[in-house]
Design an enzyme around this catalytic site. Structure first.
Site, PDB file in Angstrom:
ATOM      1  N   LYS A 196       0.620  -1.227  -0.018  1.00  0.00           N
ATOM      2  CA  LYS A 196      -0.182  -0.045  -0.157  1.00  0.00           C
ATOM      3  C   LYS A 196       0.784   1.189  -0.109  1.00  0.00           C
ATOM      4  O   LYS A 196       1.919   1.373   0.659  1.00  0.00           O
ATOM      5  CB  LYS A 196      -0.788  -0.107   1.268  1.00  0.00           C
ATOM      6  CG  LYS A 196      -1.937   1.178   1.281  1.00  0.00           C
ATOM      7  CD  LYS A 196      -2.676   0.722   2.693  1.00  0.00           C
ATOM      8  CE  LYS A 196      -3.827   1.741   3.085  1.00  0.00           C
ATOM      9  NZ  LYS A 196      -4.520   1.413   4.086  1.00  0.00           N
ATOM     10  N   SER A 236      -9.280   1.222   3.464  1.00  0.00           N
ATOM     11  CA  SER A 236      -8.829   2.062   2.650  1.00  0.00           C
ATOM     12  C   SER A 236      -7.409   1.285   1.694  1.00  0.00           C
ATOM     13  O   SER A 236      -6.791   1.723   0.643  1.00  0.00           O
ATOM     14  CB  SER A 236      -7.877   3.215   3.364  1.00  0.00           C
ATOM     15  OG  SER A 236      -6.846   2.626   4.327  1.00  0.00           O
ATOM     16  N   SER A 261      -9.306  -0.897   7.489  1.00  0.00           N
ATOM     17  CA  SER A 261      -8.756  -0.646   6.174  1.00  0.00           C
ATOM     18  C   SER A 261      -8.212  -2.024   5.688  1.00  0.00           C
ATOM     19  O   SER A 261      -8.169  -2.089   4.489  1.00  0.00           O
ATOM     20  CB  SER A 261      -7.786   0.456   6.254  1.00  0.00           C
ATOM     21  OG  SER A 261      -8.286   1.577   6.482  1.00  0.00           O
TER      22      SER A 261
END
Length: 453
Positions: free
Chosen positions: A77, A155, A179
């Site tokens: 990420k 996320s 997330s």
């Protein structure tokens, strides 16, 4: 390509696969499919990966792998620093920031074990949404509905999308309020949020520092266990489901499940009861009090994110932020000092209560998200729905985050709509290895039954 860490590691050991060849297959698939599946890769790191994979191949040829993740392709990420690259956090605000001068601590640790870093992935802007929609970095589309574009969840959206599409067997992400677990639930993956501080956090851009954790998105609980053992040196203990009582939280804290999610959850409970698993349904006081606290005063994420983004909130650059994310930032900044003090001050006693309310042989079991993956179109068209849906999506997951409960979401099967539903398993803070052991047994108990369904 084998879709799990355990499977690939076994293939490397038996000489049925070669890390360099596996990597090239990963790269080829990403290059072939990215045009038709945009919004997943933020920046490739192919040459770095090739050097790592060739070194890994040589170690496997000598029979000297560094760890269980040696040669395993993974994506990161875009909140984790990687030397020479800009950590954008999915925001136009940071596209011209200085490149990182060193790797994030977790990147260094896994690469020291031989992991192969293939790319960095997209996310909700500044990791400040559970939906995964991002007009700047791109919005991945959930492959479970080929007709109607739906969110992957956020996320850690890009990491989940890369794994569910078979590009890599592991996507590393972060989890503050859900997330990792939300995209796992929406895509039928395993997402593991460890206790705070279990993994090193240096070089990871923060959202709410006292909540932020790093963790994996994978296809199998055993892969999460392998990663955890590499990162901590703590093996997962042996256990059996008969040794545990599963607490299904009653009360209002988790009462917003849609009918289709509740139906999947009830089916799972039925399958487990048929195998002799013990259950008790009762209100979990720490969840109930935490829900009341959030409703009355707001969330700890809002308090801490306001501090993280204080300069941005006072600058003209805020105009570059997605207005929906900017609105969340502004709302957090409007919390009163009294509410902020209540939110931060109540955490320690509620954490203690969450530990006291669970006996040594108990574990919580509940739906990860109260709904299935929503459609992208309405979320883009209606600002009010975006805000309301984001709150609903995070409603279940944010409770365990505040209480620092290690939590793993695993696939619970498909709803009548054909969309995945996630099943969360939570324990008291610090009981991560036991949680992983229980989750492995749960997945084993459910897999064959769910396939038969």
């Amino acid at each position: 390509m084998t879709s799990t860490i355990a499977g690939l590691s076994g293939a490397f050991a038996s000489r049925q696969a070669d890390p360099a060849e596996v990597l090239e297959a990963c790269i080829q698939r990403i290059q072939d499919e990215s045009a038709g599946a945009p919004g997943i890769i933020a920046s490739p790191t192919f040459e770095r990966a090739r050097a790592s994979a060739h070194a890994s191949a040589e170690r496997w040829r000598r029979g000297q792998p560094l760890s269980a993740v040696d040669g395993i392709p993974m994506v990161w990420k875009d909140v984790f620093d990687m030397s020479g690259q800009v950590t954008t956090c999915g925001s136009a605000v940071r596209k011209n920031a200085n490149p990182a001068t060193e790797d994030a601590a977790l990147v260094r640790q896994l690469e020291a074990g031989g992991a192969v870093s293939v790319a960095r992935t997209t996310l909700s802007e500044f990791a400040y949404s559970g939906l995964g929609i991002n007009p700047f970095a791109g919005t991945p589309v959930n492959p479970w509905d080929p007709k109607t574009p739906r969110v992957v969840g956020g996320s850690s959206s890009g990491s989940a999308a890369a794994v569910i599409r078979g590009w890599v067997p592991c996507g590393m992400g972060s989890d503050t309020s859900g997330s990792l677990r939300v995209p796992a639930a929406f895509t039928g993956l395993v997402g593991f949020k460890p206790s705070h501080g279990r993994y090193v956090a240096g070089g990871m851009f923060p959202l709410a520092p006292s909540l932020d954790t790093a963790g994996p998105l994978v296809r199998d609980v055993r892969d999460a266990s392998l990663l955890d053992a590499v990162l901590t040196g703590v093996p997962v203990p042996a256990t059996a489901l008969r040794d545990w009582t599963f607490v299904v939280p009653a009360g209002r804290a988790l009462a917003a499940n849609t009918d289709e999610v509740q139906a999947v959850f009830e089916r799972v409970l039925g399958l487990l009861r048929g195998q002799g698993v013990k259950f008790v349904e009762r209100a979990f006081g720490a969840f109930e009090e935490t829900r009341d606290l959030f409703d009355q005063h707001g969330t700890l994420v809002a308090v801490e994110a306001t501090q993280v983004h204080r300069e941005l909130l006072q600058s003209e650059a805020l105009a570059l932020v997605d207005p929906r994310i900017a609105a969340r930032m502004k709302l957090g900044a409007q919390l009163s000092a009294a509410s902020a003090a209540e939110i931060t001050g109540r955490r320690a006693p509620l954490l203690a209560r969450s530990q006291a309310d669970m006996a040594a042989g108990e574990v919580l079991l509940y739906p990860t998200v109260c709904m299935t993956a929503p459609e992208i179109g309405p979320l883009n068209e209606d600002v009010a729905w975006f805000a309301a849906c984001n709150a609903r999506v995070l409603q279940n997951t944010m409770l365990a985050s505040y209480l620092d409960m290690p939590t793993l979401s695993l696939p619970a099967g498909l709803a009548v709509s054909g969309l995945p539903v996630g099943l969360s398993v939570s324990m008291a803070a610090g009981r991560d290895a036991l949680l992983l052991a229980v989750a492995e047994r749960l997945q084993e108990a459910l897999q064959d039954k769910l396939r038969a369904d």
